[in-house]
Design a protein around this motif. Sequence first.
Motif, PDB file in Angstrom:
ATOM      1  N   LEU A   1     -21.578   6.363   1.569  1.00  0.00           N
ATOM      2  CA  LEU A   1     -21.756   6.946   2.893  1.00  0.00           C
ATOM      3  C   LEU A   1     -21.106   8.318   2.936  1.00  0.00           C
ATOM      4  CD1 LEU A   1     -22.641   6.655   5.867  1.00  0.00           C
ATOM      5  CD2 LEU A   1     -20.378   5.671   6.319  1.00  0.00           C
ATOM      6  N   ILE A   2     -21.884   9.346   3.331  1.00  0.00           N
ATOM      7  CA  ILE A   2     -21.366  10.701   3.481  1.00  0.00           C
ATOM      8  C   ILE A   2     -21.021  10.974   4.938  1.00  0.00           C
ATOM      9  CG2 ILE A   2     -21.830  13.162   3.137  1.00  0.00           C
ATOM     10  CD1 ILE A   2     -21.598  11.513   0.561  1.00  0.00           C
ATOM     11  N   SER A   3     -21.936  10.640   5.847  1.00  0.00           N
ATOM     12  CA  SER A   3     -21.694  10.872   7.267  1.00  0.00           C
ATOM     13  C   SER A   3     -22.672  10.048   8.094  1.00  0.00           C
ATOM     14  CB  SER A   3     -21.845  12.362   7.613  1.00  0.00           C
ATOM     15  OG  SER A   3     -23.183  12.791   7.395  1.00  0.00           O
ATOM     16  N   GLY A   4     -22.406   9.992   9.389  1.00  0.00           N
ATOM     17  CA  GLY A   4     -23.324   9.356  10.311  1.00  0.00           C
ATOM     18  C   GLY A   4     -22.756   8.102  10.938  1.00  0.00           C
ATOM     19  N   PRO A   5     -23.519   7.546  11.889  1.00  0.00           N
ATOM     20  CA  PRO A   5     -24.880   8.002  12.219  1.00  0.00           C
ATOM     21  C   PRO A   5     -24.880   9.261  13.066  1.00  0.00           C
ATOM     22  CG  PRO A   5     -24.278   6.190  13.663  1.00  0.00           C
ATOM     23  CD  PRO A   5     -23.140   6.360  12.688  1.00  0.00           C
ATOM     24  N   ASP A   6     -25.869  10.130  12.828  1.00  0.00           N
ATOM     25  CA  ASP A   6     -26.047  11.315  13.641  1.00  0.00           C
ATOM     26  C   ASP A   6     -26.743  10.938  14.939  1.00  0.00           C
ATOM     27  OD1 ASP A   6     -24.983  12.834  11.591  1.00  0.00           O
ATOM     28  OD2 ASP A   6     -26.947  13.248  10.698  1.00  0.00           O
ATOM     29  N   THR A   7     -26.674  11.832  15.901  1.00  0.00           N
ATOM     30  CA  THR A   7     -27.353  11.573  17.166  1.00  0.00           C
ATOM     31  C   THR A   7     -28.847  11.864  17.078  1.00  0.00           C
ATOM     32  OG1 THR A   7     -26.802  13.809  17.901  1.00  0.00           O
ATOM     33  CG2 THR A   7     -25.297  12.041  18.537  1.00  0.00           C
ATOM     34  N   ASP A   8     -29.272  12.640  16.072  1.00  0.00           N
ATOM     35  CA  ASP A   8     -30.695  12.927  15.931  1.00  0.00           C
ATOM     36  C   ASP A   8     -31.354  11.876  15.040  1.00  0.00           C
ATOM     37  OD1 ASP A   8     -30.145  13.564  13.289  1.00  0.00           O
ATOM     38  OD2 ASP A   8     -29.971  15.700  13.684  1.00  0.00           O
ATOM     39  N   GLU A   9     -32.592  12.102  14.673  1.00  0.00           N
ATOM     40  CA  GLU A   9     -33.355  11.074  13.967  1.00  0.00           C
ATOM     41  C   GLU A   9     -32.923  10.874  12.520  1.00  0.00           C
ATOM     42  OE1 GLU A   9     -37.137  13.406  12.027  1.00  0.00           O
ATOM     43  OE2 GLU A   9     -37.484  12.081  13.713  1.00  0.00           O
ATOM     44  N   ASP A  10     -32.052  11.729  11.990  1.00  0.00           N
ATOM     45  CA  ASP A  10     -31.677  11.602  10.590  1.00  0.00           C
ATOM     46  C   ASP A  10     -30.800  10.377  10.319  1.00  0.00           C
ATOM     47  OD1 ASP A  10     -33.096  13.834   9.992  1.00  0.00           O
ATOM     48  OD2 ASP A  10     -31.378  15.177   9.876  1.00  0.00           O
ATOM     49  N   GLY A  11     -30.067   9.887  11.293  1.00  0.00           N
ATOM     50  CA  GLY A  11     -29.244   8.699  11.091  1.00  0.00           C
ATOM     51  C   GLY A  11     -28.073   8.954  10.163  1.00  0.00           C
ATOM     52  N   TRP A  12     -27.965   8.137   9.122  1.00  0.00           N
ATOM     53  CA  TRP A  12     -26.863   8.226   8.173  1.00  0.00           C
ATOM     54  C   TRP A  12     -27.241   9.101   6.985  1.00  0.00           C
ATOM     55  CZ3 TRP A  12     -28.329   3.941  10.824  1.00  0.00           C
ATOM     56  CH2 TRP A  12     -27.346   3.265  11.569  1.00  0.00           C
ATOM     57  N   LEU A  13     -26.262   9.823   6.451  1.00  0.00           N
ATOM     58  CA  LEU A  13     -26.439  10.558   5.209  1.00  0.00           C
ATOM     59  C   LEU A  13     -25.711   9.790   4.116  1.00  0.00           C
ATOM     60  CD1 LEU A  13     -27.410  13.075   3.661  1.00  0.00           C
ATOM     61  CD2 LEU A  13     -25.248  14.190   4.303  1.00  0.00           C
TER      62      LEU A  13
END
Length: 243
Positions: A214-226
Amino acid sequence: MIPEDLIKATRPMVQFDGLSLDVLDPGAQAAFWQAALGGGALRQEGPGRLRIDRIPRRPDAEILRLRQVRNLPPDGARVHVDLRLATQEPHALADAGAKLVRSPGDEPWYVLADPEGNEFCAFPTVDDRPPGVFELVVKCESARDLARWWSVVLGGRVEEEGAAVSVIGAPEFPWDFMVFDPVPDPRPVRNRLHWHVTLRDETPKDLIAYGARLISGPDTDEDGWLLEDPEGNRFHARAAGRV
């Protein structure tokens, strides 16, 4: 009712959901890649973010997201697409702005670069198969191990051809092959080109348990988790049922 454990054992962990390319100029890159891909609807996904999809007569998951960034890492083509030409020579791609990197020689394909220097391979037509992208190539240190990892994540089966190893038949994967091509050196910088997946579940906990980082996330946009796969190739994962 089918037990949840059995469902998870017989369904892939994710579904493939297109590609994403870091760019300096989304508009100019969209114009080039629409020409290279043979069309597709263009829509705005947010500031500095464009998306090409619904390409006529092509798979639904043949999606290209263009994400504006301030600086681009060097492009070593560690992740790139291969496409078939409609003719013997890439004149149409050159007219759209592609630069010739290498002509066919011992290897029977062209290496081209888009207007921002992202390299890809173009194969002259040899039969009646349609033009367009037919495989995604990932250069990596351990092709067998990474292909097997992604075959579990995406589904499909593993096939070896020489040193390269491919995943084929993955549900929702839009092209013939996801090719893992061995190279001796580790990836020096992040890839400009990466991919998106839709999770089977609401979070990527199963992916992380299986070896994703896991790098980051969840984002608020549609990308979710990185996330990163075991060799550091980044990908975005969004929750099941999210549009």
